[in-house]
Scaffold this active site. Structure first.
Site, PDB file in Angstrom:
ATOM      1  N   LEU A   1     -21.599 -56.944 -78.344  1.00 27.12           N
ATOM      2  CA  LEU A   1     -22.283 -58.218 -78.122  1.00 27.12           C
ATOM      3  C   LEU A   1     -21.330 -59.386 -78.287  1.00 27.12           C
ATOM      4  O   LEU A   1     -21.307 -60.306 -77.471  1.00 27.12           O
ATOM      5  CB  LEU A   1     -23.452 -58.358 -79.097  1.00 27.12           C
TER       6      LEU A   1
ATOM      7  N   SER B   1     -36.187 -47.088 -87.203  1.00 27.11           N
ATOM      8  CA  SER B   1     -36.424 -48.517 -87.411  1.00 27.11           C
ATOM      9  C   SER B   1     -37.174 -48.788 -88.704  1.00 27.11           C
ATOM     10  O   SER B   1     -38.113 -48.098 -89.083  1.00 27.11           O
ATOM     11  CB  SER B   1     -37.221 -49.092 -86.251  1.00 27.11           C
TER      12      SER B   1
ATOM     13  N   ARG C   1     -34.190 -53.945 -98.056  1.00 23.74           N
ATOM     14  CA  ARG C   1     -33.463 -52.712 -97.798  1.00 23.74           C
ATOM     15  C   ARG C   1     -32.728 -52.172 -99.017  1.00 23.74           C
ATOM     16  O   ARG C   1     -32.765 -50.974 -99.296  1.00 23.74           O
ATOM     17  CB  ARG C   1     -32.429 -52.953 -96.685  1.00 23.74           C
TER      18      ARG C   1
ATOM     19  N   LEU D   1     -27.604 -58.892 -84.241  1.00 16.34           N
ATOM     20  CA  LEU D   1     -27.521 -59.213 -82.814  1.00 16.34           C
ATOM     21  C   LEU D   1     -27.380 -60.721 -82.641  1.00 16.34           C
ATOM     22  O   LEU D   1     -26.616 -61.201 -81.808  1.00 16.34           O
ATOM     23  CB  LEU D   1     -28.771 -58.694 -82.098  1.00 16.34           C
TER      24      LEU D   1
END
Lengths: 243, 654
Positions: free
Chosen positions: B61, B302, B348, B459
């Protein structure tokens, strides 16, 4: 399980190749096909032999690098990529044939590694929307009907692996080219270049040495992302409209 | 000043150098800094751009976006990727989505809120100026991608759909089913392909950077290996951009692609670029556990699964009954028990550590006891199978394909895995490293995520750097740097090429009895045990002692068949491993020196009385930028972090 592998070995692009037989043991059901080859390669290295060269990277079915014809079928017996094929689909004592993609437009580099740069050149010929950085209007300036967005997405899922070409008796790249044309031509953002895109991409496809389409449909059967044969119908219609 | 952090061999100590005084961030109101920087930047006359060459390494990206944009601006771009096509860069595998402060939902989102969430989520170890800029340009990214034809999810009215992600309270994540990274990357790849076809970008695929060329203190090129012919090539330019991703593969098992590697950033580090916060690594809680020693990589599921799945293990250690035979009263829904207000949706790092803790108690499930259940039985009972299939069907299919277990019938098994690295090359506000002319973008730099990255922000950062941040700052560098001719026969250039060739020759010459992968697995296991989810001074010292031993064994026993003049994947692996060994040492040293817990870095010595991570801002409120020292221990340069806008608080999820 213990397996007999017959693998295409070819030292370089211009060298002759041949199917070479290997025995591999201690394979478990949970291994992926590539992990089975990893085991073979570790043994080959310790023996002082060259390991089997193959393309692979993400090993989760999305990068499109892995590319093997397994028992005559691109990516093997399941409808998925080679990296997502697991050894539970084979049985103890099987003999498995492993070959590179078979197509004149994808010349072999070494063993199972082929050159797929022709696909990149097809994209470069028109598989884009011209939108230089910074020139974009607000994302909500042009609504896109959900049906068009969803259908565009389903064709944009192509991972560029080349299984369609390898499966086709003519070595045609129609499904690959069609997937990109459908993705971009369905969107309002892609409309201004609609005609030039399809003309340029088809011309590039032809000049790269891919064969013609005779609607055998093997491509859509082999596609690990489930891109359907209807894409080719749309490509033909777009092409006729653009003339 | 020399500081002793370990009495063992290897990196015995480090020295402290001058703090980093200037990050090049403009001062003034934070909302105006990026505008100010852009206005103050010098420009290169369009007619003169063609004569300036920029090397971009990597086509993910960040690299894909940068290469396309710089070429559109008129520069001559020479770009590299080790894959056979730019479209295969590992950004392609990102699933969840991309954040942007569009506030299309009218739910109270704003640039300021995204800025705030990112600084806080990073546990106050990121630079405010950079993070604010990231939040600002996030809105432009979505516009750009839609214009390119990225097929984001849409609602029936034709407008873009969004979802909430990673525990934030607004719905700002744009997505394309579970394949957002793929679609964004194809957008950048197509823009890049257009420039390649137009002759503005010279692409070298299947070509891997081996070293950086620095002449007169400036980055002027790279030495790269054509992976098909084995030929070493020298490429020279006016500036070099590294967009080569993170270093998670140092652990061997990670969610990274198999060939993602740290060689480009590590060689740049050895040539003078500081490496910042190498110990800040992110462990993702929901990956498919390893099924045996043959495991070659780990697959992420995910994070959105935690919205409806309930995580549990048996109450009793060593309970080997199948999950459906364990009665409700004998299950421990440990996240719901420990964190009643957040339950299964804790961040997380917390979810990962809790999974490790219950497995360490002997309550883990599946092969080797390295797994916990993620159970959808309640969700299926409440919502019906169809709704669950609609939300997670593709993930369930992927899980079933890999494990041959049906998650509609049997709970999934999950375990944490290395996923992302927040550390990377130190860069200033312009994304320039400490080597003038060398820029680092995307995951390769340390810039925006502090000690922990929020979901759907990788991203955003990759595209922000590539499309919008790098082009104007690089423009400024080129405008201020006169073009100086350079040829490959310059002694400093030749020396780098010779060094790269010598190293490959040395690897081929060992001719021992162990494969590159066997060393990589061993290094990875050591790092996972001692520099993974929980780190202790004793464990890190042990690793710092063991790594040099393993490296010595590597140079004694390595076996690489074949030659350097052909496609040789064993040689590629061995060459990357040389750098992993050194990087692993710096990671452990950084983890040892940072005697606090923050974000993804949990030091067992630094906990609150109730066992949560305890940050120590007074002592460690800085980014640690390490300078390579060829003749001694690494040199630590601190970049003190100032929080004028987001006041540091201790995270609490109880």
């Amino acid at each position: 399980m213990n397996l007999t592998l017959r693998i295409w070995r070819q030292p370089g692009p211009d060298a002759p190749g041949e199917m070479t037989v290997y025995q591999v043991g201690g394979i478990t059901e949970d291994m992926s096909f590539l992990e089975m080859l990893d085991i073979l390669n570790e043994e080959l290295i310790l023996r002082g032999d060259q390991p089997v060269a193959f393309d692979h990277d993400c090993r989760e079915g999305i990068c499109g690098a892995c590319s093997m014809v397994i028992n005559g079928r691109p990516h093997g017996p399941e409808r998925t990529t080679t990296c997502q094929l697991h050894m539970r689909h084979f049985t103890d004592g099987d003999t498995i044939d492993v070959e590179p993609w078979r197509s004149a437009a994808f010349p072999v580099i070494k063993d199972l590694v082929v050159d797929r740069s022709a696909f990149d050149r097809i994209i470069g010929a028109g598989g884009y929307i011209t939108a230089p950085t910074g020139s974009a209007p607000d994302a909500h300036a042009v609504p896109v009907p959900k049906e068009a967005a969803d259908r565009a997405f389903e064709h944009a899922e192509c991972i560029g692996c080349g299984a369609c070409v390898a499966a086709c008796p003519n070595g045609s790249a129609m499904l690959f080219t069609a997937a990109k044309v459908v993705h971009l031509n369905l969107l309002p953002q892609g409309a201004p270049e609609r005609r030039s895109r399809v003309r340029s991409m088809v011309a590039a496809m032809d000049s790269e040495g891919f064969g013609g389409c005779t609607n055998t449909g093997e491509c859509a059967t082999a596609c690990p992302k489930g891109i359907g044969l209807d894409a080719i119908g749309t490509l033909n219609r777009e092409f006729l409209r653009a003339r | 000043m020399s500081i002793q952090v370990s009495s063992n061999q290897g990196y015995e100590h480090y020295t402290v150098g001058a703090p980093i005084a200037d990050t090049k961030a403009p001062d003034g109101p934070i909302e105006e800094r990026w505008d100010r920087r852009r206005f103050e930047a010098k420009l290169v006359n369009p007619a003169n751009r063609r004569g300036r060459t920029v090397i971009v390494v990597g086509t993910g990206l960040a690299g894909g976006a940068a290469g396309a944009t710089l070429a559109e601006q008129g520069y001559r771009v020479v770009q590299f990727c080790f894959q056979d096509s730019p479209r295969r860069a590992h950004s392609i595998a990102a699933q969840g989505g991309i954040n942007a402060a569009k506030n299309y939902r009218n739910d109270g989102d704003s640039i300021r809120r995204l800025f705030y969430d990112t600084v806080k989520g990073g546990d106050f170890r990121a630079r405010e100026s950079n993070v604010h800029r990231l939040a600002q340009v996030s809105v432009e990214i979505i516009d750009q991608c839609v214009a390119q034809g990225v097929p984001f999810a849409r609602e029936y009215g034709g407008l873009l759909d969004t979802r909430s992600f990673g525990g934030v309270q607004v719905s700002r994540t744009f997505y394309a089913r579970g394949q957002t990274g793929q679609q964004l990357l194809l957008g950048a790849y197509q823009a890049l392909s257009r420039q390649i076809a137009a002759g503005n970008v010279e692409l070298h695929a299947r070509t891997e950077m081996l070293d950086l060329v620095v002449v007169d203190g400036r980055a002027r090129g790279i030495v790269a290996r054509d992976l098909v012919t084995g030929k070493l090539e020298t490429h020279l330019a006016d500036a070099v951009v590294l967009a080569t991703g993170g270093y998670g593969n140092v652990f061997y098992l990670s969610t990274n692609a198999k060939n993602s590697n740290a060689t480009a950033i590590w060689r740049a580090h050895r040539r003078g670029a500081y490496f910042a916060n190498p110990c800040f690594t992110q462990i993702h809680p929901t990956c498919i556990p390893r099924s045996g020693d043959h495991q070659s990589k780990l697959t992420l599921m995910s994070e959105s699964l935690r919205n409806d799945g309930r995580i549990w293990v048996p109450k009793a250690a060593g309970d080997t009954r199948p999950p459906n035979a364990i009665p409700e009263a004998e299950r421990d829904y440990y996240l719901e028990r420990m964190y009643p207000s957040f339950g299964n949706l804790v961040p997380r790092d917390i979810a990962s550590r809790a999974a490790k803790a219950v497995c360490d108690e002997g309550r883990g499930v599946g092969p080797g006891g390295q797994g916990v259940y993620l159970d959808f039985a309640d969700a299926i009972a409440r919502l019906g199978r169809d709704t669950v299939a609609e939300r997670y069907g593709n993930l369930f299919d992927m899980y079933q394909r890999i494990t041959a277990e049906d998650p509609y019938q049997v709970p999934m098994r999950i375990y944490p895995a290395i996923h992302y690295t927040m550390g990377g090359l130190w860069v200033d506000y312009d994304l320039q490293t400490t080597i003038p002319g060398l820029f680092a973008i995307g995951e390769a730099n340390f810039s925006d995520h502090g000690a922990n990255r929020l979901g759907a922000s990788a991203l955003m950062q990759g595209l922000a750097d590539g499309y919008f941040v790098l082009p104007p700052t690089l423009n400024d560098y080129l405008a201020r740097t006169p073009a100086v001719p350079l040829t490959p026969d310059h002694p400093e250039v030749e020396a780098v090429a010779t060094e790269a060739a010598d190293r490959l020759a040395a690897l081929l010459a060992v001719n021992g009895d162990r494969t590159p992968d066997s060393f990589h697995r061993e290094l990875g296991e050591l790092l996972w045990d001692e520099c993974g989810m929980a780190r202790s001074a004793a464990g890190l010292r042990k690793a710092l002692e063991r790594i040099p031993e393993l490296r010595a064994e590597f140079w004694r026993r390595l076996k690489v068949p074949g030659t350097g003049e052909e496609l040789n994947q064993s040689l590629e692996k061995a060459n990357r491993l040389v750098d992993y060994f050194e990087l692993a040492e710096l990671m452990c040293l950084d983890a040892l020196h940072r005697a606090e817990s923050c974000g993804g870095h949990f030091r067992v010595e630094s906990q609150t009385p109730d066992g949560e991570a305890a940050r120590r801002d007074e002592e460690f409120g800085y980014s640690a930028a390490w300078e390579f020292n060829p003749s001694g221990p690494p040199v630590l340069h601190r970049e003190e972090l100032v929080f004028d806008h987001v006041h540091p608080t201790q995270r609490s999820y109880a």
